[in-house]
Design a protein around this motif. Structure first.
Motif, PDB file in Angstrom:
ATOM      1  N   ALA A   1      36.065  50.760  31.842  1.00 22.18           N
ATOM      2  CA  ALA A   1      35.881  51.991  31.069  1.00 22.18           C
ATOM      3  C   ALA A   1      37.195  52.564  30.552  1.00 22.18           C
ATOM      4  O   ALA A   1      37.184  53.496  29.756  1.00 22.18           O
ATOM      5  CB  ALA A   1      35.164  53.033  31.922  1.00 22.18           C
ATOM      6  N   ILE A   2      38.320  52.024  30.981  1.00 23.82           N
ATOM      7  CA  ILE A   2      39.602  52.556  30.510  1.00 23.82           C
ATOM      8  C   ILE A   2      39.860  52.184  29.048  1.00 23.82           C
ATOM      9  O   ILE A   2      40.025  53.064  28.214  1.00 23.82           O
ATOM     10  CB  ILE A   2      40.756  52.108  31.422  1.00 23.82           C
ATOM     11  CG1 ILE A   2      40.645  52.831  32.761  1.00 23.82           C
ATOM     12  CG2 ILE A   2      42.105  52.386  30.780  1.00 23.82           C
ATOM     13  CD1 ILE A   2      41.681  52.440  33.757  1.00 23.82           C
ATOM     14  N   PRO A   3      39.898  50.902  28.696  1.00 23.81           N
ATOM     15  CA  PRO A   3      40.165  50.565  27.292  1.00 23.81           C
ATOM     16  C   PRO A   3      38.875  50.659  26.464  1.00 23.81           C
ATOM     17  O   PRO A   3      37.773  50.727  27.004  1.00 23.81           O
ATOM     18  CB  PRO A   3      40.650  49.116  27.376  1.00 23.81           C
ATOM     19  CG  PRO A   3      39.942  48.565  28.572  1.00 23.81           C
ATOM     20  CD  PRO A   3      39.820  49.704  29.541  1.00 23.81           C
ATOM     21  N   PHE A   4      39.026  50.633  25.151  1.00 19.92           N
ATOM     22  CA  PHE A   4      37.852  50.626  24.282  1.00 19.92           C
ATOM     23  C   PHE A   4      37.194  49.253  24.256  1.00 19.92           C
ATOM     24  O   PHE A   4      36.045  49.122  23.874  1.00 19.92           O
ATOM     25  CB  PHE A   4      38.229  51.071  22.868  1.00 19.92           C
ATOM     26  CG  PHE A   4      38.501  52.537  22.781  1.00 19.92           C
ATOM     27  CD1 PHE A   4      37.467  53.451  22.726  1.00 19.92           C
ATOM     28  CD2 PHE A   4      39.800  53.007  22.777  1.00 19.92           C
ATOM     29  CE1 PHE A   4      37.717  54.810  22.667  1.00 19.92           C
ATOM     30  CE2 PHE A   4      40.070  54.366  22.711  1.00 19.92           C
ATOM     31  CZ  PHE A   4      39.026  55.272  22.664  1.00 19.92           C
ATOM     32  N   GLY A   5      37.914  48.231  24.668  1.00 21.76           N
ATOM     33  CA  GLY A   5      37.392  46.888  24.790  1.00 21.76           C
ATOM     34  C   GLY A   5      38.213  46.152  25.824  1.00 21.76           C
ATOM     35  O   GLY A   5      39.358  46.525  26.092  1.00 21.76           O
ATOM     36  N   TYR A   6      37.643  45.146  26.434  1.00 27.28           N
ATOM     37  CA  TYR A   6      38.369  44.410  27.464  1.00 27.28           C
ATOM     38  C   TYR A   6      38.000  42.935  27.413  1.00 27.28           C
ATOM     39  O   TYR A   6      37.001  42.544  26.813  1.00 27.28           O
ATOM     40  CB  TYR A   6      38.088  44.984  28.863  1.00 27.28           C
ATOM     41  CG  TYR A   6      36.653  44.819  29.322  1.00 27.28           C
ATOM     42  CD1 TYR A   6      36.261  43.706  30.061  1.00 27.28           C
ATOM     43  CD2 TYR A   6      35.687  45.761  29.013  1.00 27.28           C
ATOM     44  CE1 TYR A   6      34.954  43.534  30.465  1.00 27.28           C
ATOM     45  CE2 TYR A   6      34.380  45.601  29.419  1.00 27.28           C
ATOM     46  CZ  TYR A   6      34.014  44.491  30.149  1.00 27.28           C
ATOM     47  OH  TYR A   6      32.712  44.332  30.538  1.00 27.28           O
ATOM     48  N   ASN A   7      38.842  42.133  28.028  1.00 26.50           N
ATOM     49  CA  ASN A   7      38.575  40.719  28.237  1.00 26.50           C
ATOM     50  C   ASN A   7      39.110  40.371  29.632  1.00 26.50           C
ATOM     51  O   ASN A   7      39.619  41.244  30.348  1.00 26.50           O
ATOM     52  CB  ASN A   7      39.195  39.847  27.134  1.00 26.50           C
ATOM     53  CG  ASN A   7      40.703  40.004  27.048  1.00 26.50           C
ATOM     54  OD1 ASN A   7      41.372  40.461  27.968  1.00 26.50           O
ATOM     55  ND2 ASN A   7      41.258  39.616  25.913  1.00 26.50           N
ATOM     56  N   THR A   8      39.018  39.116  30.015  1.00 23.59           N
ATOM     57  CA  THR A   8      39.452  38.716  31.351  1.00 23.59           C
ATOM     58  C   THR A   8      40.941  38.979  31.555  1.00 23.59           C
ATOM     59  O   THR A   8      41.362  39.441  32.619  1.00 23.59           O
ATOM     60  CB  THR A   8      39.126  37.225  31.594  1.00 23.59           C
ATOM     61  OG1 THR A   8      37.729  37.039  31.398  1.00 23.59           O
ATOM     62  CG2 THR A   8      39.480  36.796  32.995  1.00 23.59           C
ATOM     63  N   THR A   9      41.753  38.710  30.548  1.00 22.41           N
ATOM     64  CA  THR A   9      43.195  38.900  30.671  1.00 22.41           C
ATOM     65  C   THR A   9      43.539  40.367  30.942  1.00 22.41           C
ATOM     66  O   THR A   9      44.342  40.678  31.829  1.00 22.41           O
ATOM     67  CB  THR A   9      43.915  38.412  29.400  1.00 22.41           C
ATOM     68  OG1 THR A   9      43.542  37.049  29.160  1.00 22.41           O
ATOM     69  CG2 THR A   9      45.411  38.517  29.532  1.00 22.41           C
ATOM     70  N   LEU A  10      42.928  41.265  30.195  1.00 22.37           N
ATOM     71  CA  LEU A  10      43.194  42.687  30.396  1.00 22.37           C
ATOM     72  C   LEU A  10      42.662  43.154  31.750  1.00 22.37           C
ATOM     73  O   LEU A  10      43.342  43.886  32.471  1.00 22.37           O
ATOM     74  CB  LEU A  10      42.578  43.510  29.262  1.00 22.37           C
ATOM     75  CG  LEU A  10      42.703  45.033  29.365  1.00 22.37           C
ATOM     76  CD1 LEU A  10      44.150  45.468  29.570  1.00 22.37           C
ATOM     77  CD2 LEU A  10      42.112  45.691  28.131  1.00 22.37           C
ATOM     78  N   LEU A  11      41.469  42.712  32.120  1.00 17.23           N
ATOM     79  CA  LEU A  11      40.914  43.114  33.411  1.00 17.23           C
ATOM     80  C   LEU A  11      41.788  42.611  34.565  1.00 17.23           C
ATOM     81  O   LEU A  11      41.992  43.315  35.552  1.00 17.23           O
ATOM     82  CB  LEU A  11      39.482  42.600  33.552  1.00 17.23           C
ATOM     83  CG  LEU A  11      38.591  43.363  34.513  1.00 17.23           C
ATOM     84  CD1 LEU A  11      38.478  44.828  34.127  1.00 17.23           C
ATOM     85  CD2 LEU A  11      37.224  42.743  34.578  1.00 17.23           C
ATOM     86  N   THR A  12      42.355  41.430  34.413  1.00 22.78           N
ATOM     87  CA  THR A  12      43.270  40.894  35.430  1.00 22.78           C
ATOM     88  C   THR A  12      44.497  41.795  35.561  1.00 22.78           C
ATOM     89  O   THR A  12      44.932  42.108  36.670  1.00 22.78           O
ATOM     90  CB  THR A  12      43.707  39.462  35.069  1.00 22.78           C
ATOM     91  OG1 THR A  12      42.543  38.631  35.019  1.00 22.78           O
ATOM     92  CG2 THR A  12      44.684  38.893  36.077  1.00 22.78           C
ATOM     93  N   ALA A  13      45.033  42.233  34.423  1.00 20.79           N
ATOM     94  CA  ALA A  13      46.206  43.117  34.455  1.00 20.79           C
ATOM     95  C   ALA A  13      45.858  44.463  35.079  1.00 20.79           C
ATOM     96  O   ALA A  13      46.644  45.029  35.840  1.00 20.79           O
ATOM     97  CB  ALA A  13      46.746  43.308  33.049  1.00 20.79           C
TER      98      ALA A  13
END
Length: 134
Positions: A46-58
Motif C-alpha cells: 500500500a505504500i507505492p502506487f504500484g509494486y513488483n517483486t523487486t520493490l517489495l523485496t527492498a
C-alpha cells in the motif's frame, strides 16, 4: 393495435449507499486475520502506487526468498489490480480506497514501521533508474 411504452414513475433509482465503512471493516478483518508475512505484504504493497517483486523485496528488507510468492498471494485479493505492460515496470497496485485504508491502519498500529518502510521506498527510488518504455 398500438403499443404504448410503460410508465415509469421513478426513473432514477436512489443513490447507492456509501460502502466505505463496510470496506474499511472488511479490510481491517482481513489484515487482523492474515498471517504475519501476508499482513506485512499488504501494508508494504500500500505504500507505492504500484509494486513488483523487486520493490517489495527492498521494502521488506529481508533475504528470505519469500517475496515472489508474497506478490502472488497478494494478487489473489480483489483489491489488488494487475498492471499489465505498465511502463513503470510495476506489476500490481492496491486500489486507491483500500490503499488509503491500509496506510491509515498501519500508521495507527505502528507509525515507526510505516516511516521506515517509506524511507526504504525512497532509497529504492533513488537507486533504481525509471523503467524505459518502448
Amino acid at each position: 393495435m398500438e403499443l404504448t411504452p410503460p410508465v415509469i414513475s421513478d426513473p432514477l433509482p436512489d443513490p447507492l449507499p456509501d460502502m466505505s465503512g463496510l470496506n474499511q471493516a472488511l479490510l481491517h478483518q482481513i489484515v487482523d486475520q492474515a498471517p504475519r508475512l501476508l499482513k506485512e505484504g499488504l501494508y508494504l504493497a500500500a505504500i507505492p502506487f504500484g509494486y513488483n517483486t523487486t520493490l517489495l523485496t527492498a521494502l521488506r528488507h529481508r533475504h528470505d526468498d519469500k517475496d515472489a510468492r508474497l506478490v502472488d498471494r497478494l494478487a489473489e485479493y480483489s483489491f489488488i489490480t494487475p498492471l499489465m505492460g505498465a511502463a513503470s515496470g510495476m506489476s500490481h497496485a492496491v486500489q486507491s480506497g483500500e490503499r488509503e485504508i491500509l496506510q491509515k491502519q498501519w500508521i495507527a498500529e505502528d507509525a515507526a514501521a510505516y516511516r521506515t518502510a517509506h524511507d526504504r521506498a525512497l532509497l529504492f527510488w533513488r537507486n533504481t533508474p525509471p523503467a524505459v518504455s518502448d
